[in-house]
Motif scaffolding. Structure first.
Motif, PDB file in Angstrom:
ATOM      1  N   ALA A   1      46.275  42.150  68.612  1.00 37.97           N
ATOM      2  CA  ALA A   1      45.840  41.814  69.869  1.00 37.97           C
ATOM      3  C   ALA A   1      45.685  40.242  70.390  1.00 37.97           C
ATOM      4  O   ALA A   1      45.131  39.615  69.271  1.00 37.97           O
ATOM      5  CB  ALA A   1      44.458  42.582  70.307  1.00 37.97           C
ATOM      6  N   GLU A   2      46.017  39.937  71.542  1.00 38.71           N
ATOM      7  CA  GLU A   2      45.559  38.812  72.100  1.00 38.71           C
ATOM      8  C   GLU A   2      44.066  38.796  72.688  1.00 38.71           C
ATOM      9  O   GLU A   2      43.714  39.897  73.214  1.00 38.71           O
ATOM     10  CB  GLU A   2      46.452  38.414  73.182  1.00 38.71           C
ATOM     11  CG  GLU A   2      47.754  37.848  72.610  1.00 38.71           C
ATOM     12  CD  GLU A   2      48.556  36.990  73.839  1.00 38.71           C
ATOM     13  OE1 GLU A   2      48.111  37.224  74.929  1.00 38.71           O
ATOM     14  OE2 GLU A   2      49.396  36.567  73.321  1.00 38.71           O
ATOM     15  N   PRO A   3      43.391  37.841  72.673  1.00 38.09           N
ATOM     16  CA  PRO A   3      42.204  37.610  73.274  1.00 38.09           C
ATOM     17  C   PRO A   3      42.301  38.071  74.652  1.00 38.09           C
ATOM     18  O   PRO A   3      43.228  37.685  75.094  1.00 38.09           O
ATOM     19  CB  PRO A   3      41.470  36.220  72.890  1.00 38.09           C
ATOM     20  CG  PRO A   3      42.423  35.847  71.987  1.00 38.09           C
ATOM     21  CD  PRO A   3      43.722  36.501  71.761  1.00 38.09           C
ATOM     22  N   VAL A   4      41.181  38.558  75.388  1.00 38.96           N
ATOM     23  CA  VAL A   4      41.396  38.724  76.604  1.00 38.96           C
ATOM     24  C   VAL A   4      40.737  37.632  77.582  1.00 38.96           C
ATOM     25  O   VAL A   4      40.693  37.054  78.643  1.00 38.96           O
ATOM     26  CB  VAL A   4      40.849  39.876  77.225  1.00 38.96           C
ATOM     27  CG1 VAL A   4      41.594  40.954  76.786  1.00 38.96           C
ATOM     28  CG2 VAL A   4      39.259  40.231  76.855  1.00 38.96           C
ATOM     29  N   ALA A   5      39.616  36.709  76.924  1.00 36.67           N
ATOM     30  CA  ALA A   5      38.773  36.072  77.355  1.00 36.67           C
ATOM     31  C   ALA A   5      38.447  34.780  76.229  1.00 36.67           C
ATOM     32  O   ALA A   5      38.434  35.326  75.009  1.00 36.67           O
ATOM     33  CB  ALA A   5      37.653  36.595  78.159  1.00 36.67           C
ATOM     34  N   TRP A   6      37.836  33.630  76.668  1.00 38.34           N
ATOM     35  CA  TRP A   6      36.879  32.684  75.652  1.00 38.34           C
ATOM     36  C   TRP A   6      35.764  32.891  76.073  1.00 38.34           C
ATOM     37  O   TRP A   6      35.203  33.024  77.324  1.00 38.34           O
ATOM     38  CB  TRP A   6      37.721  31.440  75.890  1.00 38.34           C
ATOM     39  CG  TRP A   6      38.954  31.190  75.408  1.00 38.34           C
ATOM     40  CD1 TRP A   6      40.041  31.042  76.198  1.00 38.34           C
ATOM     41  CD2 TRP A   6      39.722  31.273  74.238  1.00 38.34           C
ATOM     42  NE1 TRP A   6      41.204  30.737  75.511  1.00 38.34           N
ATOM     43  CE2 TRP A   6      40.835  31.127  74.089  1.00 38.34           C
ATOM     44  CE3 TRP A   6      39.031  31.414  72.808  1.00 38.34           C
ATOM     45  CZ2 TRP A   6      41.870  30.790  73.043  1.00 38.34           C
ATOM     46  CZ3 TRP A   6      39.723  31.392  71.613  1.00 38.34           C
ATOM     47  CH2 TRP A   6      41.108  31.127  71.850  1.00 38.34           C
ATOM     48  N   ARG A   7      34.810  32.684  75.082  1.00 37.59           N
ATOM     49  CA  ARG A   7      33.372  32.710  75.345  1.00 37.59           C
ATOM     50  C   ARG A   7      32.800  31.220  74.867  1.00 37.59           C
ATOM     51  O   ARG A   7      33.102  31.086  73.705  1.00 37.59           O
ATOM     52  CB  ARG A   7      32.538  33.667  74.892  1.00 37.59           C
ATOM     53  CG  ARG A   7      31.341  33.555  74.653  1.00 37.59           C
ATOM     54  CD  ARG A   7      30.301  35.068  74.083  1.00 37.59           C
ATOM     55  NE  ARG A   7      30.574  34.462  72.481  1.00 37.59           N
ATOM     56  CZ  ARG A   7      30.052  35.376  71.908  1.00 37.59           C
ATOM     57  NH1 ARG A   7      29.253  36.369  72.025  1.00 37.59           N
ATOM     58  NH2 ARG A   7      30.106  35.116  70.590  1.00 37.59           N
ATOM     59  N   THR A   8      32.288  30.382  75.643  1.00 37.20           N
ATOM     60  CA  THR A   8      31.953  29.010  75.207  1.00 37.20           C
ATOM     61  C   THR A   8      30.410  29.044  75.148  1.00 37.20           C
ATOM     62  O   THR A   8      29.660  29.082  76.288  1.00 37.20           O
ATOM     63  CB  THR A   8      32.530  27.933  76.123  1.00 37.20           C
ATOM     64  OG1 THR A   8      33.880  28.097  76.176  1.00 37.20           O
ATOM     65  CG2 THR A   8      32.266  26.566  75.504  1.00 37.20           C
ATOM     66  N   PHE A   9      29.794  28.633  73.966  1.00 37.69           N
ATOM     67  CA  PHE A   9      28.352  28.481  73.947  1.00 37.69           C
ATOM     68  C   PHE A   9      28.064  27.183  74.942  1.00 37.69           C
ATOM     69  O   PHE A   9      28.652  26.267  74.808  1.00 37.69           O
ATOM     70  CB  PHE A   9      27.845  28.340  72.409  1.00 37.69           C
ATOM     71  CG  PHE A   9      26.522  28.453  72.568  1.00 37.69           C
ATOM     72  CD1 PHE A   9      25.664  29.007  72.784  1.00 37.69           C
ATOM     73  CD2 PHE A   9      25.828  27.253  71.808  1.00 37.69           C
ATOM     74  CE1 PHE A   9      24.065  29.033  72.656  1.00 37.69           C
ATOM     75  CE2 PHE A   9      24.582  26.837  71.652  1.00 37.69           C
ATOM     76  CZ  PHE A   9      23.779  27.887  72.205  1.00 37.69           C
ATOM     77  N   ASP A  10      26.842  27.395  75.825  1.00 38.45           N
ATOM     78  CA  ASP A  10      26.654  26.279  76.632  1.00 38.45           C
ATOM     79  C   ASP A  10      25.636  25.349  75.869  1.00 38.45           C
ATOM     80  O   ASP A  10      25.128  24.580  76.694  1.00 38.45           O
ATOM     81  CB  ASP A  10      26.089  26.661  77.884  1.00 38.45           C
ATOM     82  CG  ASP A  10      24.911  27.496  77.754  1.00 38.45           C
ATOM     83  OD1 ASP A  10      24.216  27.676  76.967  1.00 38.45           O
ATOM     84  OD2 ASP A  10      24.444  28.102  79.043  1.00 38.45           O
ATOM     85  N   GLY A  11      25.041  25.474  74.815  1.00 35.20           N
ATOM     86  CA  GLY A  11      24.184  24.685  74.090  1.00 35.20           C
ATOM     87  C   GLY A  11      22.706  25.207  74.524  1.00 35.20           C
ATOM     88  O   GLY A  11      21.675  24.504  73.914  1.00 35.20           O
ATOM     89  N   GLU A  12      22.465  26.000  75.327  1.00 33.88           N
ATOM     90  CA  GLU A  12      21.106  26.397  75.670  1.00 33.88           C
ATOM     91  C   GLU A  12      20.829  28.024  75.588  1.00 33.88           C
ATOM     92  O   GLU A  12      19.903  28.099  76.209  1.00 33.88           O
ATOM     93  CB  GLU A  12      20.893  26.000  77.190  1.00 33.88           C
ATOM     94  CG  GLU A  12      20.845  24.430  77.328  1.00 33.88           C
ATOM     95  CD  GLU A  12      20.681  23.870  78.968  1.00 33.88           C
ATOM     96  OE1 GLU A  12      20.478  24.631  79.496  1.00 33.88           O
ATOM     97  OE2 GLU A  12      20.780  22.641  79.093  1.00 33.88           O
ATOM     98  N   GLY A  13      21.920  28.388  74.851  1.00 26.76           N
ATOM     99  CA  GLY A  13      21.692  29.934  74.867  1.00 26.76           C
ATOM    100  C   GLY A  13      22.382  30.867  75.510  1.00 26.76           C
ATOM    101  O   GLY A  13      22.450  32.101  75.611  1.00 26.76           O
ATOM    102  N   GLY A  14      23.025  30.295  76.380  1.00 25.64           N
ATOM    103  CA  GLY A  14      23.983  31.051  77.356  1.00 25.64           C
ATOM    104  C   GLY A  14      25.550  30.559  76.923  1.00 25.64           C
ATOM    105  O   GLY A  14      25.833  30.037  76.075  1.00 25.64           O
TER     106      GLY A  14
END
Length: 100
Positions: free
Chosen positions: A47-60
């Motif tokens: 499978a290919e990813p469907v999205a990217w998730r980037t940590f914002d440095g503050e818990g989100g």
């Protein structure tokens, strides 16, 4: 030898028995075979990813679509060498990729 090949050998030894190792145990061999089949099914899914998730440095996290952003993780790691690993690929299904 991969873990799966090693597991197959263990299952085979459980089925035929081995006086130096252990007696015949069909139930254990069947359990090993079932686990191997499950792992192999997960590997079939490429499978290919469907999205990217980037940590914002503050818990989100910030999210972005994968389509049109295929190189996002590599670009992030290049631009942010102190924050490598803050971008994760998200999949529509729980997919485990072989890391060998």
């Amino acid at each position: 030898m991969t873990d799966i090949e090693e597991a197959r050998k263990v299952a085979q030894r459980l089925r035929v028995g081995d006086e130096d190792w252990m007696p015949i145990n069909e139930d254990a061999a069947d359990t090993i075979d079932a686990l191997i089949a499950e792992v192999e099914l997960l590997k079939v899914v490429d499978a290919e990813p469907v999205a990217w998730r980037t940590f914002d440095g503050e818990g989100g996290y910030d999210y972005r679509a994968y389509e049109g952003n295929e190189g996002y993780q590599a670009d992030w790691n290049t631009r942010n060498p102190n924050h490598v690993g803050w971008v994760d690929a998200l999949y529509a299904k729980d997919v485990k990729h072989d890391t060998e």
